[in-house]
Design a protein around this motif. Sequence first.
Motif, PDB file in Angstrom:
ATOM      1  N   SER A   1      52.995  35.757  29.563  1.00  9.25           N
ATOM      2  CA  SER A   1      52.049  36.049  30.636  1.00  9.25           C
ATOM      3  C   SER A   1      52.686  36.988  31.645  1.00  9.25           C
ATOM      4  N   LYS A   2      51.847  37.636  32.471  1.00  6.69           N
ATOM      5  CA  LYS A   2      52.338  38.684  33.362  1.00  6.69           C
ATOM      6  C   LYS A   2      51.727  38.548  34.755  1.00  6.69           C
ATOM      7  N   ALA A   3      52.588  38.746  35.749  1.00  4.62           N
ATOM      8  CA  ALA A   3      52.142  38.882  37.144  1.00  4.62           C
ATOM      9  C   ALA A   3      52.892  40.089  37.692  1.00  4.62           C
TER      10      ALA A   3
ATOM     11  N   ASN B   1      47.013  37.575  32.136  1.00  8.37           N
ATOM     12  CA  ASN B   1      47.318  38.712  33.003  1.00  8.37           C
ATOM     13  C   ASN B   1      46.807  38.424  34.415  1.00  8.37           C
ATOM     14  N   LEU B   2      47.725  38.465  35.395  1.00  2.70           N
ATOM     15  CA  LEU B   2      47.350  38.278  36.801  1.00  2.70           C
ATOM     16  C   LEU B   2      47.421  39.636  37.488  1.00  2.70           C
ATOM     17  N   GLY B   3      46.273  40.122  37.926  1.00  2.00           N
ATOM     18  CA  GLY B   3      46.227  41.443  38.536  1.00  2.00           C
ATOM     19  C   GLY B   3      46.884  41.480  39.911  1.00  2.00           C
ATOM     20  N   CYS B   4      47.139  42.676  40.372  1.00  8.81           N
ATOM     21  CA  CYS B   4      47.779  42.894  41.670  1.00  8.81           C
ATOM     22  C   CYS B   4      46.987  42.210  42.791  1.00  8.81           C
ATOM     23  N   GLY B   5      47.719  41.503  43.649  1.00 10.73           N
ATOM     24  CA  GLY B   5      47.076  40.888  44.799  1.00 10.73           C
ATOM     25  C   GLY B   5      46.380  39.576  44.519  1.00 10.73           C
ATOM     26  N   THR B   6      46.623  38.987  43.357  1.00  3.80           N
ATOM     27  CA  THR B   6      46.035  37.678  43.066  1.00  3.80           C
ATOM     28  C   THR B   6      46.693  36.613  43.939  1.00  3.80           C
TER      29      THR B   6
ATOM     30  N   ASN C   1      45.110  33.507  27.555  1.00  2.92           N
ATOM     31  CA  ASN C   1      44.393  34.778  27.368  1.00  2.92           C
ATOM     32  C   ASN C   1      43.408  35.100  28.484  1.00  2.92           C
ATOM     33  N   ALA C   2      43.506  34.441  29.614  1.00  2.00           N
ATOM     34  CA  ALA C   2      42.643  34.789  30.739  1.00  2.00           C
ATOM     35  C   ALA C   2      43.121  36.103  31.365  1.00  2.00           C
ATOM     36  N   PHE C   3      42.136  36.877  31.866  1.00  2.00           N
ATOM     37  CA  PHE C   3      42.451  38.137  32.545  1.00  2.00           C
ATOM     38  C   PHE C   3      41.910  38.028  33.964  1.00  2.00           C
ATOM     39  N   ILE C   4      42.834  38.026  34.936  1.00  2.00           N
ATOM     40  CA  ILE C   4      42.458  37.849  36.336  1.00  2.00           C
ATOM     41  C   ILE C   4      42.534  39.212  37.019  1.00  2.00           C
ATOM     42  N   GLY C   5      41.401  39.722  37.473  1.00  2.00           N
ATOM     43  CA  GLY C   5      41.370  41.043  38.090  1.00  2.00           C
ATOM     44  C   GLY C   5      42.089  41.082  39.435  1.00  2.00           C
ATOM     45  N   CYS C   6      42.382  42.293  39.882  1.00  2.00           N
ATOM     46  CA  CYS C   6      43.108  42.498  41.141  1.00  2.00           C
ATOM     47  C   CYS C   6      42.358  41.871  42.324  1.00  2.00           C
TER      48      CYS C   6
ATOM     49  N   ALA D   1      40.168  29.310  28.762  1.00  2.00           N
ATOM     50  CA  ALA D   1      40.755  30.353  27.923  1.00  2.00           C
ATOM     51  C   ALA D   1      39.768  31.485  27.651  1.00  2.00           C
ATOM     52  N   ASP D   2      40.325  32.666  27.412  1.00  2.00           N
ATOM     53  CA  ASP D   2      39.539  33.837  26.976  1.00  2.00           C
ATOM     54  C   ASP D   2      38.453  34.195  27.980  1.00  2.00           C
ATOM     55  N   THR D   3      38.828  34.213  29.258  1.00  2.00           N
ATOM     56  CA  THR D   3      37.876  34.551  30.317  1.00  2.00           C
ATOM     57  C   THR D   3      38.333  35.794  31.069  1.00  2.00           C
ATOM     58  N   TYR D   4      37.382  36.381  31.765  1.00  2.00           N
ATOM     59  CA  TYR D   4      37.665  37.495  32.669  1.00  2.00           C
ATOM     60  C   TYR D   4      37.183  37.116  34.069  1.00  2.00           C
ATOM     61  N   ILE D   5      37.957  37.541  35.074  1.00  2.00           N
ATOM     62  CA  ILE D   5      37.506  37.429  36.460  1.00  2.00           C
ATOM     63  C   ILE D   5      37.494  38.827  37.053  1.00  2.00           C
TER      64      ILE D   5
END
Length: 466
Positions: free
Chosen positions: A359-361, A377-382, A400-405, A417-421
Amino acid sequence: MNQRYAVVLAAGQGTRMKSKLYKVMHPVAGKPMVGHVVEQAEKAQADQIVTIVGVGAETVQSYLGDRCDYVLQEEQLGTAHAVLQAKEVLEGKEGTTMVVCGDTPLLTAETLDSVYRFHEEKGAKATILSAHSEDPTGYGRIIRGANGEVEKIVEQKDATPEEAAVKEINTGTYCFDNRALFEALAQVGNDNAQGEYYLPDVIEILKKQNEVVTAFQLEDQDDALGVNDRVALSQAERLMRERINKKHMKNGVTLIDPAATYIESDVVIGSDTVVEPGVYLKGDTVIGEDCLIQAHSVIVDSTIGNGVTITSSTIEQSVMGDGSDIGPNSHLRPQSVLKEGVHVGNFVEVKKSTIGRHSKAGHLTYIGDAEIGEHVNLGCGTVFVNYDGKKKHKTVVKDNAFIGCNTNLIAPVTVEADTYIAAGSTITDDVPEDALAIARARQVNKEGYVSKRLQKAEERQSESQK
């Protein structure tokens, strides 16, 4: 092997330290001086350790715990008087007793074991740990006879010019036949300028009884350095650091600039790890093989796997898995766990959280009281918003969640799992699997807003000038 005893003298006030902290509790390489002494006595296979305590006794006993027996010296009346306090614990026992000062943190187990062995092989009643000094000023001199046996210890103020020229000095560490020690202590007087009972007088008493007294000479005087003030404390710190760093380099660790690398005594480092200047490694830290610890990182009480890169960051009471990396300028606060291959970039703070494999931050993120799955994936400013003003709450983000900035996750909340924000969202409700969550106000454009604002500003300025 004879029974081995150790008496650690730790009752002195240490007034020259000018400190509220009890002298022997001042740390050298991250450990109180008395801790170093007791640890080395243990490694030298002392069967029983008696620590003589005085002012600050509770502090020493709290730190050392049940590793020692303790005897209180209520009045500090000299070194012989201090050892005599151990009478109730040791008197009458067969074996060898070493007397060592609690402010000599550089003495090693190898040295102590050698003194024990030398003393027993010589059949001596007393053995003095001595050292060669090119400048013996202020030390007692070891005066030997023609056969090499010790005749006496002469303090500098009492020495003849010939005796003062002797460069073999008394370090203040001794071995005694235990029975002979306590018999001689009963005969020590205090007829001297200070009115104190001095341990070296035992040597004179034993010599008058025609007992064998020997001296074991240290190769390096620095090992017997006694710390009585802050200057000597800094010397001990430097010497200990040099010793520690040399040990790691001989074990296959690369220190780019050892003089600017600070590693405490209990740290473990694997081979082929590279440590850059300005790094502090503290406490019970374990670092694996093939790591890169870049300049100005601080690691405290943490476990670092193999192949980890730490760039100018602080790690406290945390774990980093194999192949993970962090930094620059990021912070793992206590109880954080980065699993294998996790990437934590610059200006990220993690507290009491677990981040799953790969995972990435990347940057500018706060992760608190969270459980994060794999390949997230943790986007910038989470921001994991974990505190409601009274309690901390947990956030769960699954695989596999993708967290937007610029997302705020308001705990307690679960992201499946497998979600987008969507970027800019404030999430207050659970997000179901395979969903896109959007939680932000719809954009509204006010046409001509800027021109109208400027026109009103000009009108107000015109009115004010009338």
